[in-house]
Design a protein around this motif. Structure first.
Motif, PDB file in Angstrom:
ATOM      1  N   ALA A  79       0.875  -1.174   0.000  1.00 50.12           N
ATOM      2  CA  ALA A  79       0.000   0.000   0.000  1.00 50.12           C
ATOM      3  C   ALA A  79       0.910   1.221   0.000  1.00 50.12           C
ATOM      4  O   ALA A  79       1.726   1.394   0.897  1.00 50.12           O
ATOM      5  CB  ALA A  79      -0.887  -0.011   1.230  1.00 50.12           C
ATOM      6  N   VAL A  80       0.802   2.025  -1.031  1.00 49.72           N
ATOM      7  CA  VAL A  80       1.661   3.209  -1.170  1.00 49.72           C
ATOM      8  C   VAL A  80       0.789   4.441  -0.980  1.00 49.72           C
ATOM      9  O   VAL A  80      -0.253   4.582  -1.614  1.00 49.72           O
ATOM     10  CB  VAL A  80       2.342   3.235  -2.557  1.00 49.72           C
ATOM     11  CG1 VAL A  80       3.181   4.473  -2.714  1.00 49.72           C
ATOM     12  CG2 VAL A  80       3.171   1.989  -2.758  1.00 49.72           C
ATOM     13  N   PRO A  81       1.194   5.355  -0.100  1.00 47.92           N
ATOM     14  CA  PRO A  81       0.406   6.570   0.107  1.00 47.92           C
ATOM     15  C   PRO A  81       0.339   7.414  -1.164  1.00 47.92           C
ATOM     16  O   PRO A  81       1.242   7.368  -1.997  1.00 47.92           O
ATOM     17  CB  PRO A  81       1.157   7.325   1.214  1.00 47.92           C
ATOM     18  CG  PRO A  81       2.265   6.450   1.656  1.00 47.92           C
ATOM     19  CD  PRO A  81       2.377   5.306   0.722  1.00 47.92           C
ATOM     20  N   ASP A  82      -0.735   8.156  -1.272  1.00 54.82           N
ATOM     21  CA  ASP A  82      -0.890   9.062  -2.420  1.00 54.82           C
ATOM     22  C   ASP A  82       0.137  10.180  -2.342  1.00 54.82           C
ATOM     23  O   ASP A  82       0.588  10.553  -1.267  1.00 54.82           O
ATOM     24  CB  ASP A  82      -2.294   9.671  -2.436  1.00 54.82           C
ATOM     25  CG  ASP A  82      -3.354   8.634  -2.758  1.00 54.82           C
ATOM     26  OD1 ASP A  82      -3.016   7.617  -3.390  1.00 54.82           O
ATOM     27  OD2 ASP A  82      -4.525   8.839  -2.375  1.00 54.82           O
ATOM     28  N   GLY A  83       0.478  10.680  -3.490  1.00 54.96           N
ATOM     29  CA  GLY A  83       1.406  11.803  -3.545  1.00 54.96           C
ATOM     30  C   GLY A  83       2.525  11.526  -4.527  1.00 54.96           C
ATOM     31  O   GLY A  83       2.702  10.406  -4.999  1.00 54.96           O
ATOM     32  N   PRO A  84       3.298  12.541  -4.840  1.00 60.56           N
ATOM     33  CA  PRO A  84       4.407  12.360  -5.773  1.00 60.56           C
ATOM     34  C   PRO A  84       5.464  11.429  -5.177  1.00 60.56           C
ATOM     35  O   PRO A  84       5.786  11.519  -3.987  1.00 60.56           O
ATOM     36  CB  PRO A  84       4.969  13.764  -5.972  1.00 60.56           C
ATOM     37  CG  PRO A  84       4.179  14.680  -5.121  1.00 60.56           C
ATOM     38  CD  PRO A  84       3.141  13.907  -4.402  1.00 60.56           C
ATOM     39  N   PRO A  85       6.016  10.530  -5.989  1.00 60.10           N
ATOM     40  CA  PRO A  85       6.991   9.553  -5.489  1.00 60.10           C
ATOM     41  C   PRO A  85       8.205  10.178  -4.821  1.00 60.10           C
ATOM     42  O   PRO A  85       8.735   9.645  -3.861  1.00 60.10           O
ATOM     43  CB  PRO A  85       7.407   8.776  -6.738  1.00 60.10           C
ATOM     44  CG  PRO A  85       6.366   9.025  -7.742  1.00 60.10           C
ATOM     45  CD  PRO A  85       5.730  10.333  -7.391  1.00 60.10           C
ATOM     46  N   GLU A  86       8.646  11.335  -5.310  1.00 65.62           N
ATOM     47  CA  GLU A  86       9.851  11.939  -4.744  1.00 65.62           C
ATOM     48  C   GLU A  86       9.630  12.482  -3.325  1.00 65.62           C
ATOM     49  O   GLU A  86      10.580  12.743  -2.604  1.00 65.62           O
ATOM     50  CB  GLU A  86      10.418  13.026  -5.659  1.00 65.62           C
ATOM     51  CG  GLU A  86       9.452  14.120  -6.048  1.00 65.62           C
ATOM     52  CD  GLU A  86       8.576  13.771  -7.247  1.00 65.62           C
ATOM     53  OE1 GLU A  86       7.661  14.557  -7.532  1.00 65.62           O
ATOM     54  OE2 GLU A  86       8.782  12.741  -7.894  1.00 65.62           O
ATOM     55  N   THR A  87       8.365  12.631  -2.910  1.00 67.76           N
ATOM     56  CA  THR A  87       8.093  13.133  -1.563  1.00 67.76           C
ATOM     57  C   THR A  87       7.886  12.009  -0.546  1.00 67.76           C
ATOM     58  O   THR A  87       7.800  12.280   0.645  1.00 67.76           O
ATOM     59  CB  THR A  87       6.849  14.039  -1.554  1.00 67.76           C
ATOM     60  OG1 THR A  87       5.706  13.260  -1.936  1.00 67.76           O
ATOM     61  CG2 THR A  87       7.044  15.229  -2.464  1.00 67.76           C
ATOM     62  N   VAL A  95      12.381  -1.824   3.306  1.00 65.83           N
ATOM     63  CA  VAL A  95      13.413  -1.973   2.276  1.00 65.83           C
ATOM     64  C   VAL A  95      12.751  -1.488   0.997  1.00 65.83           C
ATOM     65  O   VAL A  95      11.685  -1.978   0.615  1.00 65.83           O
ATOM     66  CB  VAL A  95      13.857  -3.444   2.120  1.00 65.83           C
ATOM     67  CG1 VAL A  95      14.835  -3.581   0.969  1.00 65.83           C
ATOM     68  CG2 VAL A  95      14.467  -3.951   3.411  1.00 65.83           C
ATOM     69  N   GLU A  96      13.376  -0.519   0.355  1.00 66.31           N
ATOM     70  CA  GLU A  96      12.731   0.085  -0.813  1.00 66.31           C
ATOM     71  C   GLU A  96      13.700   0.221  -1.974  1.00 66.31           C
ATOM     72  O   GLU A  96      14.918   0.185  -1.795  1.00 66.31           O
ATOM     73  CB  GLU A  96      12.171   1.453  -0.447  1.00 66.31           C
ATOM     74  CG  GLU A  96      13.244   2.432   0.020  1.00 66.31           C
ATOM     75  CD  GLU A  96      12.673   3.759   0.434  1.00 66.31           C
ATOM     76  OE1 GLU A  96      12.175   4.486  -0.449  1.00 66.31           O
ATOM     77  OE2 GLU A  96      12.744   4.073   1.616  1.00 66.31           O
ATOM     78  N   ASP A  97      13.114   0.333  -3.142  1.00 63.41           N
ATOM     79  CA  ASP A  97      13.864   0.625  -4.355  1.00 63.41           C
ATOM     80  C   ASP A  97      13.208   1.863  -4.955  1.00 63.41           C
ATOM     81  O   ASP A  97      12.098   1.782  -5.471  1.00 63.41           O
ATOM     82  CB  ASP A  97      13.811  -0.550  -5.330  1.00 63.41           C
ATOM     83  CG  ASP A  97      14.578  -0.259  -6.611  1.00 63.41           C
ATOM     84  OD1 ASP A  97      15.519   0.545  -6.572  1.00 63.41           O
ATOM     85  OD2 ASP A  97      14.233  -0.848  -7.654  1.00 63.41           O
ATOM     86  N   GLY A  98      13.877   2.983  -4.847  1.00 67.97           N
ATOM     87  CA  GLY A  98      13.236   4.235  -5.261  1.00 67.97           C
ATOM     88  C   GLY A  98      12.132   4.527  -4.267  1.00 67.97           C
ATOM     89  O   GLY A  98      12.350   4.569  -3.068  1.00 67.97           O
ATOM     90  N   ALA A  99      10.927   4.696  -4.746  1.00 67.60           N
ATOM     91  CA  ALA A  99       9.791   4.970  -3.870  1.00 67.60           C
ATOM     92  C   ALA A  99       8.904   3.741  -3.709  1.00 67.60           C
ATOM     93  O   ALA A  99       7.787   3.845  -3.212  1.00 67.60           O
ATOM     94  CB  ALA A  99       8.985   6.124  -4.439  1.00 67.60           C
ATOM     95  N   VAL A 100       9.394   2.568  -4.126  1.00 72.27           N
ATOM     96  CA  VAL A 100       8.582   1.354  -4.064  1.00 72.27           C
ATOM     97  C   VAL A 100       9.085   0.436  -2.959  1.00 72.27           C
ATOM     98  O   VAL A 100      10.212  -0.033  -3.002  1.00 72.27           O
ATOM     99  CB  VAL A 100       8.610   0.608  -5.419  1.00 72.27           C
ATOM    100  CG1 VAL A 100       7.773  -0.657  -5.357  1.00 72.27           C
ATOM    101  CG2 VAL A 100       8.125   1.517  -6.533  1.00 72.27           C
TER     102      VAL A 100
END
Length: 166
Positions: A79-87, A95-100
């Motif tokens: 589940a990824v929060p809404d909003g621009p990935p860079e924020t 553990v993430e890769d970029g914003a994922v």
């Protein structure tokens, strides 16, 4: 001998006929293509679960006493929060890769009813599958992610949790 209504088939003939029936559009036979005991019959999700279980079993050989209460889970996508990935900023529990997110550590705590919950490591299947080139690469990636989360849980370096073999 019992009499069947006109046009009715005996149950035995009906079962024989169904065994070789074609699909609705006449393109092929219905049913499984391979026996269920053959590895090819397992879905990608089941194969992924097997990869996670293999890593967990490997780690439990060394850390059984510290991992006995830990739950391991697999979810398809995070589940990824809404909003621009860079924020998006995740804590050390992800553990993430970029914003994922690839995996998440949920520490022990209390549920809504005030009952204690054990720590849980959740591995996300689809983000890992997308990043892997082949099955071997996926196995290595799953291993690295699970080891990193176990190290995070135990407060150790990943190389201490699972030392590299040379």
């Amino acid at each position: 001998m019992t009499q069947l209504p006109s046009g009715a088939r005996s149950p035995a003939r009906r079962a024989d006929r169904r065994a070789g029936r074609r699909d609705r559009r006449g393109r092929g036979l219905r049913g499984r293509l391979v026996p269920p005991e053959v590895p090819l019959a397992r879905s990608r999700a089941q194969q992924f679960d097997d990869l996670v279980l293999d890593v967990v079993e490997h780690l439990e050989d060394r850390w059984a006493d510290r991992l006995e209460s830990v739950e391991f889970a697999v979810e398809d996508v995070p589940a990824v929060p809404d909003g621009p990935p860079e924020t998006l900023v995740y804590g050390t529990d992800v553990v993430e890769d970029g914003a994922v997110p690839l995996a998440r550590l949920l520490p022990a705590g209390l549920d809504g009813a005030g009952r204690p919950t054990p720590p849980r490591i959740v591995v996300y299947r689809r983000p890992l599958e997308v990043r892997a080139v082949d099955r071997t690469d996926l196995g290595d990636l799953v291993h690295d992610v699970v080891v990193e989360q176990v190290a995070n849980l135990l407060g150790l370096d990943p190389d201490e949790v699972d030392p590299p073999t040379d």
